[in-house]
Design a protein around this motif. Structure first.
Motif, PDB file in Angstrom:
ATOM      1  N   ARG A 137       0.815  -1.223   0.000  1.00 25.39           N
ATOM      2  CA  ARG A 137       0.000   0.000   0.000  1.00 25.39           C
ATOM      3  C   ARG A 137       0.846   1.270   0.000  1.00 25.39           C
ATOM      4  NH1 ARG A 137      -5.054  -1.299   4.152  1.00 25.39           N
ATOM      5  NH2 ARG A 137      -5.915  -3.053   2.963  1.00 25.39           N
ATOM      6  N   HIS A 138       2.157   1.109  -0.118  1.00 27.12           N
ATOM      7  CA  HIS A 138       3.093   2.242  -0.187  1.00 27.12           C
ATOM      8  C   HIS A 138       3.002   3.149   1.038  1.00 27.12           C
ATOM      9  CE1 HIS A 138       3.664   2.110  -4.858  1.00 27.12           C
ATOM     10  NE2 HIS A 138       3.716   0.915  -4.286  1.00 27.12           N
ATOM     11  N   LYS A 139       2.811   2.563   2.197  1.00 27.01           N
ATOM     12  CA  LYS A 139       2.768   3.357   3.415  1.00 27.01           C
ATOM     13  C   LYS A 139       4.148   3.948   3.701  1.00 27.01           C
ATOM     14  CE  LYS A 139      -1.145   1.170   5.727  1.00 27.01           C
ATOM     15  NZ  LYS A 139      -1.627   0.509   6.972  1.00 27.01           N
ATOM     16  N   GLN A 140       4.166   5.179   4.163  1.00 29.05           N
ATOM     17  CA  GLN A 140       5.436   5.876   4.381  1.00 29.05           C
ATOM     18  C   GLN A 140       5.622   6.250   5.849  1.00 29.05           C
ATOM     19  OE1 GLN A 140       5.979   8.980   1.424  1.00 29.05           O
ATOM     20  NE2 GLN A 140       4.836   7.793  -0.099  1.00 29.05           N
ATOM     21  N   GLU A 141       5.138   5.405   6.716  1.00 30.63           N
ATOM     22  CA  GLU A 141       5.288   5.639   8.149  1.00 30.63           C
ATOM     23  C   GLU A 141       6.739   5.413   8.569  1.00 30.63           C
ATOM     24  OE1 GLU A 141       2.556   3.061  10.097  1.00 30.63           O
ATOM     25  OE2 GLU A 141       0.859   3.667   8.851  1.00 30.63           O
ATOM     26  N   GLN A 142       7.098   5.921   9.737  1.00 28.86           N
ATOM     27  CA  GLN A 142       8.460   5.807  10.232  1.00 28.86           C
ATOM     28  C   GLN A 142       8.893   4.350  10.365  1.00 28.86           C
ATOM     29  OE1 GLN A 142      10.696   8.299  10.642  1.00 28.86           O
ATOM     30  NE2 GLN A 142      12.149   6.598  10.927  1.00 28.86           N
ATOM     31  N   LYS A 143       7.988   3.490  10.792  1.00 29.66           N
ATOM     32  CA  LYS A 143       8.364   2.083  10.983  1.00 29.66           C
ATOM     33  C   LYS A 143       8.749   1.415   9.664  1.00 29.66           C
ATOM     34  CE  LYS A 143       3.607   0.226  10.825  1.00 29.66           C
ATOM     35  NZ  LYS A 143       2.616  -0.583  11.553  1.00 29.66           N
ATOM     36  N   VAL A 144       8.132   1.843   8.566  1.00 29.05           N
ATOM     37  CA  VAL A 144       8.489   1.315   7.244  1.00 29.05           C
ATOM     38  C   VAL A 144       9.882   1.800   6.862  1.00 29.05           C
ATOM     39  CG1 VAL A 144       7.884   1.307   4.784  1.00 29.05           C
ATOM     40  CG2 VAL A 144       6.080   1.135   6.516  1.00 29.05           C
ATOM     41  N   LYS A 145      10.146   3.070   7.141  1.00 30.80           N
ATOM     42  CA  LYS A 145      11.473   3.626   6.870  1.00 30.80           C
ATOM     43  C   LYS A 145      12.535   2.930   7.711  1.00 30.80           C
ATOM     44  CE  LYS A 145       9.699   8.225   5.720  1.00 30.80           C
ATOM     45  NZ  LYS A 145       9.726   9.670   6.077  1.00 30.80           N
ATOM     46  N   ASP A 146      12.173   2.540   8.924  1.00 31.88           N
ATOM     47  CA  ASP A 146      13.123   1.862   9.811  1.00 31.88           C
ATOM     48  C   ASP A 146      13.554   0.512   9.231  1.00 31.88           C
ATOM     49  OD1 ASP A 146      13.069   3.944  11.607  1.00 31.88           O
ATOM     50  OD2 ASP A 146      11.584   3.006  12.935  1.00 31.88           O
ATOM     51  N   VAL A 147      12.624  -0.171   8.579  1.00 25.69           N
ATOM     52  CA  VAL A 147      12.965  -1.443   7.923  1.00 25.69           C
ATOM     53  C   VAL A 147      14.004  -1.198   6.829  1.00 25.69           C
ATOM     54  CG1 VAL A 147      12.102  -3.301   6.430  1.00 25.69           C
ATOM     55  CG2 VAL A 147      10.777  -2.575   8.428  1.00 25.69           C
ATOM     56  N   ILE A 148      13.743  -0.190   6.005  1.00 26.80           N
ATOM     57  CA  ILE A 148      14.670   0.133   4.909  1.00 26.80           C
ATOM     58  C   ILE A 148      16.022   0.557   5.465  1.00 26.80           C
ATOM     59  CG2 ILE A 148      15.061   1.610   2.894  1.00 26.80           C
ATOM     60  CD1 ILE A 148      12.804  -0.496   2.649  1.00 26.80           C
ATOM     61  N   TYR A 149      16.009   1.320   6.548  1.00 30.64           N
ATOM     62  CA  TYR A 149      17.257   1.755   7.187  1.00 30.64           C
ATOM     63  C   TYR A 149      18.087   0.546   7.616  1.00 30.64           C
ATOM     64  CZ  TYR A 149      20.472   3.582  10.677  1.00 30.64           C
ATOM     65  OH  TYR A 149      21.604   3.857  11.395  1.00 30.64           O
ATOM     66  N   ASP A 150      17.443  -0.420   8.258  1.00 29.48           N
ATOM     67  CA  ASP A 150      18.173  -1.592   8.748  1.00 29.48           C
ATOM     68  C   ASP A 150      18.758  -2.414   7.601  1.00 29.48           C
ATOM     69  OD1 ASP A 150      17.595  -0.847  11.306  1.00 29.48           O
ATOM     70  OD2 ASP A 150      16.219  -2.508  11.740  1.00 29.48           O
ATOM     71  N   VAL A 151      17.982  -2.582   6.540  1.00 28.32           N
ATOM     72  CA  VAL A 151      18.468  -3.367   5.394  1.00 28.32           C
ATOM     73  C   VAL A 151      19.600  -2.622   4.688  1.00 28.32           C
ATOM     74  CG1 VAL A 151      17.844  -4.411   3.177  1.00 28.32           C
ATOM     75  CG2 VAL A 151      16.231  -4.499   5.090  1.00 28.32           C
ATOM     76  N   ALA A 152      19.410  -1.318   4.478  1.00 33.85           N
ATOM     77  CA  ALA A 152      20.450  -0.512   3.827  1.00 33.85           C
ATOM     78  C   ALA A 152      21.724  -0.474   4.662  1.00 33.85           C
ATOM     79  CB  ALA A 152      19.933   0.912   3.588  1.00 33.85           C
ATOM     80  N   SER A 153      21.574  -0.443   5.972  1.00 32.57           N
ATOM     81  CA  SER A 153      22.748  -0.425   6.859  1.00 32.57           C
ATOM     82  C   SER A 153      23.577  -1.687   6.696  1.00 32.57           C
ATOM     83  CB  SER A 153      22.301  -0.279   8.321  1.00 32.57           C
ATOM     84  OG  SER A 153      21.687   0.970   8.536  1.00 32.57           O
ATOM     85  N   GLN A 154      22.910  -2.814   6.471  1.00 34.00           N
ATOM     86  CA  GLN A 154      23.635  -4.061   6.272  1.00 34.00           C
ATOM     87  C   GLN A 154      24.437  -4.028   4.977  1.00 34.00           C
ATOM     88  OE1 GLN A 154      23.922  -6.199   8.577  1.00 34.00           O
ATOM     89  NE2 GLN A 154      25.139  -7.720   7.485  1.00 34.00           N
ATOM     90  N   ALA A 155      23.902  -3.363   3.960  1.00 38.95           N
ATOM     91  CA  ALA A 155      24.648  -3.218   2.704  1.00 38.95           C
ATOM     92  C   ALA A 155      25.908  -2.400   2.937  1.00 38.95           C
ATOM     93  CB  ALA A 155      23.773  -2.571   1.637  1.00 38.95           C
ATOM     94  N   HIS A 156      25.811  -1.383   3.807  1.00 38.89           N
ATOM     95  CA  HIS A 156      26.976  -0.546   4.112  1.00 38.89           C
ATOM     96  C   HIS A 156      28.110  -1.374   4.732  1.00 38.89           C
ATOM     97  CE1 HIS A 156      26.378   3.643   3.132  1.00 38.89           C
ATOM     98  NE2 HIS A 156      25.107   3.558   3.496  1.00 38.89           N
ATOM     99  N   VAL A 157      27.754  -2.426   5.428  1.00 31.63           N
ATOM    100  CA  VAL A 157      28.774  -3.281   6.036  1.00 31.63           C
ATOM    101  C   VAL A 157      29.686  -3.859   4.951  1.00 31.63           C
ATOM    102  CG1 VAL A 157      29.146  -5.430   7.328  1.00 31.63           C
ATOM    103  CG2 VAL A 157      27.329  -3.854   8.019  1.00 31.63           C
ATOM    104  N   HIS A 158      29.112  -4.150   3.822  1.00 27.81           N
ATOM    105  CA  HIS A 158      29.860  -4.786   2.727  1.00 27.81           C
ATOM    106  C   HIS A 158      30.309  -3.791   1.644  1.00 27.81           C
ATOM    107  CE1 HIS A 158      28.625  -8.651   4.354  1.00 27.81           C
ATOM    108  NE2 HIS A 158      27.382  -8.246   4.339  1.00 27.81           N
ATOM    109  N   LEU A 159      29.922  -2.550   1.830  1.00 25.46           N
ATOM    110  CA  LEU A 159      30.064  -1.595   0.733  1.00 25.46           C
ATOM    111  C   LEU A 159      31.501  -1.388   0.264  1.00 25.46           C
ATOM    112  CD1 LEU A 159      28.427   0.296  -1.023  1.00 25.46           C
ATOM    113  CD2 LEU A 159      28.830   2.081   0.657  1.00 25.46           C
ATOM    114  N   GLU A 160      31.694  -1.590  -1.012  1.00 23.63           N
ATOM    115  CA  GLU A 160      33.012  -1.335  -1.603  1.00 23.63           C
ATOM    116  C   GLU A 160      32.876  -0.709  -2.996  1.00 23.63           C
ATOM    117  OE1 GLU A 160      35.456  -2.967   1.478  1.00 23.63           O
ATOM    118  OE2 GLU A 160      35.912  -1.760  -0.290  1.00 23.63           O
TER     119      GLU A 160
END
Length: 203
Positions: A137-160
Motif C-alpha cells: 500500500r506504499h505506506k510511508q510511516e516511520q516504521k516502514v522507513k526503519d525497515v529500509i534503514y536496517d536493510v540498507a545499513s547491512q549493505a553498508h557493512v559490505h560496501l566497496e
C-alpha cells in the motif's frame, strides 16, 4: 524448465559436450579458455532454483546467502575470466556481491510491491511491526522507513562499490522512503563519479 536446461548444459559443457545453443556455446568457449570453476556456475543455478517459490527472505542472513551464491559467484567467475587469482580480490568480490544483492532487493521493492509481492527480510519487518501489506500500500510511516534503514545499513557493512554507495546515499537523503521518486531515476552523473573515483583511486 529453463533451470533444468542450464543445470544439464553446465554438466555437458564440463564433459566437453556443449549444447548447440548460442549462449551455452560461448560459455563453453570461456570455460575452455579460462578454466572457469564449475562450482560457481552450479551455485548460481541452485540458488536461482531455490528462489523460484517467490517468498520473502526469512532474515538478512538468507538474503546475504542468496547474494553470495549469485552476485558474488558471478564476480568470482569474472575474476577468473580476467586471470585474477588473489585472495584479497576474492574477499572484495564477496563483500561487493553481498552489497549488490541487498541493494538489488531494495531497488526492486517498489516494482514487486506494485505486483503484490515483498521480498524484504521477514525478521526485520517483524522487528518493526511492519507487514507486507504496508509496502504493497506504499505506506510511508516511520516504521516502514526503519525497515529500509536496517536493510540498507547491512549493505553498508559490505560496501566497496561507488554505484551501490550512490543508491544508498539517495536512500538516506530520501529519509529511507523506498517509494520516493528520486530512488527510481538513473543518475546522469554516475559515469563521471566513476571516472573521478577511479582517477583518485578512492573505490
Amino acid at each position: 524448465m529453463r533451470i533444468e536446461f542450464w543445470r544439464k548444459a553446465v554438466e555437458d559443457i564440463y564433459h566437453d559436450n556443449a549444447p548447440q545453443q548460442p549462449v551455452a556455446r560461448e560459455l563453453w568457449k570461456a570455460i575452455k579458455r579460462q578454466n572457469l570453476t564449475k562450482k560457481w556456475l552450479t551455485k548460481i543455478i541452485d540458488e536461482r532454483e531455490k528462489n523460484l517459490d517467490d517468498r520473502a527472505y526469512r532474515n538478512i542472513n538468507e538474503l546475504e546467502a542468496y547474494a553470495e551464491n549469485t552476485q558474488s559467484a558471478l564476480l568470482y567467475l569474472t575474476l577468473e575470466a580476467l586471470g585474477v587469482k588473489d585472495l584479497h580480490a576474492d574477499h572484495a568480490a564477496s563483500h561487493i556481491g553481498k552489497a549488490q544483492g541487498i541493494v538489488t532487493c531494495l531497488r526492486a521493492t517498489l516494482y514487486h510491491a506494485s505486483r503484490g509481492k515483498v521480498f524484504l527480510p521477514v525478521d526485520i519487518c517483524m522487528l518493526h511491526s511492519v507487514s507486507q501489506e504496508d509496502f504493497i500500500r506504499h505506506k510511508q510511516e516511520q516504521k516502514v522507513k526503519d525497515v529500509i534503514y536496517d536493510v540498507a545499513s547491512q549493505a553498508h557493512v559490505h560496501l566497496e562499490h561507488v554505484a551501490l554507495e550512490d543508491y544508498l546515499n539517495k536512500i538516506q537523503k530520501a529519509d529511507f522512503n523506498i517509494f520516493h521518486p528520486s530512488l527510481h531515476r538513473k543518475s546522469p552523473l554516475l559515469p563521471l563519479q566513476l571516472y573521478i573515483r577511479s582517477w583518485k583511486k578512492t573505490y
